[in-house]
Scaffold this motif. Structure first.
Motif, short mmCIF file in Angstrom:
data_model
loop_
_atom_site.label_atom_id
_atom_site.label_comp_id
_atom_site.label_asym_id
_atom_site.label_seq_id
_atom_site.Cartn_x
_atom_site.Cartn_y
_atom_site.Cartn_z
N UNK A 166 13.64 -4.64 13.01
CA UNK A 166 12.33 -4.20 12.46
C UNK A 166 12.58 -2.75 11.71
N UNK A 167 13.53 -1.93 11.90
CA UNK A 167 13.84 -0.57 11.43
C UNK A 167 13.52 -0.77 9.71
N UNK A 168 14.02 -1.97 9.02
CA UNK A 168 13.67 -1.71 7.61
C UNK A 168 12.25 -2.06 7.24
N UNK A 169 11.64 -2.60 8.11
CA UNK A 169 10.05 -2.79 7.96
C UNK A 169 9.24 -1.49 8.24
N UNK A 170 9.63 -0.78 9.49
CA UNK A 170 8.69 0.14 9.66
C UNK A 170 9.04 1.67 8.99
N UNK A 171 10.22 1.67 8.26
CA UNK A 171 10.91 2.69 7.28
C UNK A 171 10.99 2.07 6.02
N UNK A 172 10.42 1.16 5.55
CA UNK A 172 10.60 0.57 4.12
C UNK A 172 10.82 1.52 3.17
N UNK A 173 10.41 2.61 3.00
CA UNK A 173 10.69 3.66 1.95
C UNK A 173 12.42 4.08 1.97
#
Length: 177
Positions: A166-173
């Motif tokens: 999930x890391x890329x979704x919650x830190x998409x920037x």
């Protein structure tokens, strides 16, 4: 806010792991988490990291083609013989309409006699049921539960890998190119 999550399996262990993660990441949302049959396109017992990862990716791709949801996820358990010994693990794939993230679980060392049965075409769950005299362990604690006295379970392994994916979704920037 409502989020619809589709899981590429009807296995309650996989559905529960996905629901747990999305509830943790989105505590204010109503989470609708459904399991659907989604073909893996790999053997029932994938051997090697490539087939295992591909199985999870194929399940997510199928879900995206067939259904509309906010997130799609799949978990594929596999096994391999590494230079340090045989182990079982899982790949997880999470996708939305814009991006896909892939992560992998920890390795559980496997006894050689169990891995040899996998090389002969058996599924890990069936081998574990036979060795430990259990029934349908793959929809319960899995090999991980049996071999760790339930200090770790199949669900806890999926939960950890999904949390990381999930890391890329919650830190998409940070992850956008």
């Amino acid at each position: 806010m409502m989020l619809k999550i589709l899981v590429g399996s009807k296995n309650p262990v996989k559905i529960n792991a996905a629901k747990t993660i999305f509830q943790q990441y989105f505590p204010e949302a109503e989470i609708i988490c459904e399991g659907h049959h989604a073909p893996s396109g790999v053997p029932n017992q994938p051997l090697g990291e490539l087939d295992t990862r591909l199985g999870a990716q194929n399940r997510v791709d199928y879900l995206k083609e067939q259904y509309d949801a906010d997130y799609y996820c799949a978990m594929e358990g596999g096994a391999a013989r590494f230079d340090y010994g045989a182990a079982t693990f899982a790949f997880v794939v999470i996708a939305d309409k814009q991006q896909t993230s892939i992560s992998r679980s920890c390795n559980l060392p496997l006894p050689d006699k169990i891995y040899s049965a996998l090389e002969q075409g058996e599924e890990l769950g069936h081998v574990m049921d036979r060795v430990f005299n259990t029934t349908n362990i793959k929809q319960k604690g899995g090999a991980i539960g049996l071999l760790t006295n339930n200090l770790a379970t199949r669900e806890s392994s999926y939960t950890q890998a999904l949390t990381l994916a999930m890391a890329p979704f919650i830190n998409s920037e940070l992850y956008s190119s």
